[in-house]
Design a protein around this motif. Structure first.
Motif, short mmCIF file in Angstrom:
data_model
loop_
_atom_site.label_atom_id
_atom_site.label_comp_id
_atom_site.label_asym_id
_atom_site.label_seq_id
_atom_site.Cartn_x
_atom_site.Cartn_y
_atom_site.Cartn_z
N ALA A 205 11.24 20.70 9.57
CA ALA A 205 10.90 20.06 8.30
C ALA A 205 11.54 18.69 8.24
CB ALA A 205 11.39 20.91 7.12
N PRO A 206 11.00 17.80 7.41
CA PRO A 206 11.66 16.51 7.22
C PRO A 206 13.06 16.68 6.60
CG PRO A 206 9.41 16.41 6.43
CD PRO A 206 9.71 17.85 6.70
N ALA A 207 13.98 15.87 7.05
CA ALA A 207 15.32 15.82 6.46
C ALA A 207 15.67 14.35 6.24
CB ALA A 207 16.34 16.49 7.37
N TYR A 208 16.27 14.08 5.10
CA TYR A 208 16.61 12.70 4.74
C TYR A 208 17.91 12.77 3.96
CZ TYR A 208 15.40 7.85 3.25
OH TYR A 208 15.36 6.50 3.04
N VAL A 209 18.95 12.13 4.47
CA VAL A 209 20.27 12.18 3.84
C VAL A 209 20.46 10.96 2.95
CG1 VAL A 209 22.76 12.32 4.22
CG2 VAL A 209 21.18 13.42 5.83
N GLY A 210 20.88 11.19 1.71
CA GLY A 210 21.12 10.09 0.79
C GLY A 210 21.07 10.55 -0.65
N ASP A 211 21.18 9.62 -1.57
CA ASP A 211 21.28 9.96 -2.99
C ASP A 211 20.03 9.64 -3.80
OD1 ASP A 211 23.97 10.90 -2.79
OD2 ASP A 211 24.66 8.81 -2.75
N ASP A 212 19.12 8.84 -3.26
CA ASP A 212 17.94 8.42 -4.02
C ASP A 212 16.82 9.44 -3.79
OD1 ASP A 212 15.80 7.20 -5.24
OD2 ASP A 212 16.13 5.23 -4.32
N LEU A 213 16.84 10.51 -4.58
CA LEU A 213 15.88 11.60 -4.37
C LEU A 213 14.44 11.15 -4.60
CD1 LEU A 213 17.59 14.80 -5.82
CD2 LEU A 213 16.72 14.46 -3.50
N ASP A 214 14.22 10.30 -5.58
CA ASP A 214 12.85 9.86 -5.84
C ASP A 214 12.27 9.15 -4.61
OD1 ASP A 214 12.84 10.87 -8.39
OD2 ASP A 214 13.41 8.98 -9.34
N HIS A 215 13.05 8.30 -4.00
CA HIS A 215 12.59 7.59 -2.80
C HIS A 215 12.38 8.56 -1.65
CE1 HIS A 215 12.07 4.40 0.12
NE2 HIS A 215 13.00 4.97 0.88
N GLN A 216 13.32 9.48 -1.47
CA GLN A 216 13.21 10.45 -0.39
C GLN A 216 11.96 11.31 -0.54
OE1 GLN A 216 16.86 12.67 -0.06
NE2 GLN A 216 18.12 10.83 -0.01
N ARG A 217 11.67 11.71 -1.75
CA ARG A 217 10.46 12.52 -1.99
C ARG A 217 9.21 11.76 -1.61
NH1 ARG A 217 12.99 14.25 -7.69
NH2 ARG A 217 13.95 16.25 -7.10
N GLU A 218 9.13 10.49 -1.97
CA GLU A 218 7.94 9.72 -1.63
C GLU A 218 7.82 9.51 -0.12
OE1 GLU A 218 5.51 9.17 -3.74
OE2 GLU A 218 6.83 10.36 -5.02
N GLN A 219 8.94 9.44 0.56
CA GLN A 219 8.93 9.26 2.01
C GLN A 219 8.55 10.54 2.76
OE1 GLN A 219 9.92 6.45 4.29
NE2 GLN A 219 9.03 5.52 2.48
N THR A 220 8.67 11.69 2.09
CA THR A 220 8.43 12.96 2.78
C THR A 220 7.31 13.80 2.14
OG1 THR A 220 10.20 14.01 1.48
CG2 THR A 220 10.81 13.11 3.63
N ARG A 221 6.65 13.28 1.12
CA ARG A 221 5.60 14.04 0.45
C ARG A 221 4.45 14.36 1.42
NH1 ARG A 221 5.57 14.66 -4.82
NH2 ARG A 221 6.86 12.78 -5.06
N TRP A 222 4.25 13.51 2.44
CA TRP A 222 3.20 13.73 3.43
C TRP A 222 3.28 15.12 4.05
CZ3 TRP A 222 4.62 15.21 8.26
CH2 TRP A 222 5.95 14.95 8.64
N PHE A 223 4.51 15.66 4.12
CA PHE A 223 4.71 16.93 4.82
C PHE A 223 4.00 18.07 4.08
CE2 PHE A 223 7.44 20.68 5.80
CZ PHE A 223 7.19 20.75 7.16
N GLY A 224 4.07 18.05 2.75
CA GLY A 224 3.36 19.06 1.98
C GLY A 224 1.86 18.99 2.19
N GLY A 225 1.34 17.77 2.41
CA GLY A 225 -0.07 17.63 2.73
C GLY A 225 -0.42 18.20 4.08
#
Length: 330
Positions: A205-225
């Motif tokens: 699965a995608p993993a992204y370390v950091g505090d900006d959850l909104d940005h991380q979600r937009e960067q990884t939303r493709w995976f749900g598709g």
């Protein structure tokens, strides 16, 4: 728990090779790539360069399929790489999604996939197989080795995994769904007279370390598709009640289509139907403590490897964070 990293084969290939080297230095044991030759560069060519630039990592596709190459060609590719670099390859395989659909073809059947697993694994190990009415063997293979891990979501594919797979690849990091899937694979293995505890389990699965959850979600939303493509096939075959966990089927109700030109890419415009809740469940996002907590859950379920997709804008930072703060503490 072992750790892997999953790349797309975007040019230049030299970047993938360098990231693979950095992943090994950070403590990752596996390097995987997508295998869809119309969308990205040919992975088996790149594997030779990754293996030459590294010392120990195991390399292979997540995932190949029975439809785009002759099975003996697949086996020969693995066997050749193993002869050159000392049995450092692994085969992830499924029925096929983007690699076949972009050719105007449909994914292969479960039966084809099972047969392909047996042929590829046996030939790469130097064994004799029956294929197309012939008895075949690579006379040049000595001390060959290859494990084949099957990617699956639906009930028949999970059953096949337990029957023939050396390992199971689940492409999402939700612990509840993982438990359901692992139980199904182990049950199938036991029914087939195999040791259910001998099968390795990989969550990818995608993993992204950091505090900006909104940005991380937009960067990884493709995976749900991407996952939704497979789930849509399951729902079309079995309906939405009981074949797989409801949490996996509910979210695709708003799915309207998919453009493979944006497959696996941040900003995919065809994944608006994927809600934040699903992104958070399928991926591992947020600060280090979020990653450690989720990985501990997965480890307790019997997951042997977590393979993180690096299709976002913080690839090197995530590799470094996993190497420093996460891999040593899981």
């Amino acid at each position: 728990m072992d750790f892997g990293v999953v790349f797309q084969c975007d040019p230049p290939a030299s970047t993938i090779v360098e990231l693979a080297r950095k992943a090994e230095d950070a403590g990752f044991s596996y390097v995987w790539t997508f295998d869809s030759h119309l969308l990205w560069q040919e992975p088996f060519v790149i594997y030779s360069q990754i293996l030459a630039a590294t010392r120990k990592v195991v390399v292979g596709p997540m995932v190949t399929n029975p439809g785009t190459r002759d099975w003996t060609v697949i086996a020969s590719q693995f066997a050749t790489l193993n002869e050159m670099f000392g049995n450092r390859t692994i085969c992830g395989i499924g029925r096929g999604d983007s690699a076949l659909r972009t050719l105007g073809a449909q994914p292969g059947t479960i039966a084809e996939m099972k047969q392909c697993v047996e042929v590829v694994r046996s030939l790469a190990r130097g064994e004799t197989v029956s294929y197309r009415g012939q008895q075949l063997k690579f006379a040049w293979v000595e001390n060959g080795a290859l494990d084949v891990w099957v990617a699956a979501y639906g009930p028949r594919a999970l059953q096949a995994t337990g029957e023939v797979g050396d390992g199971y690849i689940l492409q999402l990091a939700d612990p509840d769904i993982a438990e359901w899937m692992i139980t199904a694979v182990r049950r199938s293995a036991e029914q087939a007279g195999r040791d259910p505890m001998a099968i390795k389990f990989c969550v990818a699965a995608p993993a992204y370390v950091g505090d900006d959850l909104d940005h991380q979600r937009e960067q990884t939303r493709w995976f749900g598709g991407m996952v939704g493509n497979h789930v849509a096939d399951i729902v079309a075959r079995y309906g939405s009640s009981g074949a797989v966990p409801q949490a996996l089927t509910d979210y695709i109700e708003g799915r309207k289509g998919y453009d493979y030109a944006e497959h696996g890419r941040a900003g995919n415009t065809h994944t608006d139907f994927v809600p934040d809740e699903v992104v958070d469940r399928f991926c591992i996002l947020g600060p280090v403590e979020n990653h450690l907590a989720r990985l501990a859950e997965l480890k307790d379920l019997g997951v042997d490897q977590f393979a993180l997709y690096l299709q976002h804008d913080a690839k090197e930072e995530t590799l470094a964070s996993y190497g420093k703060d996460i891999i040593p503490n899981v």
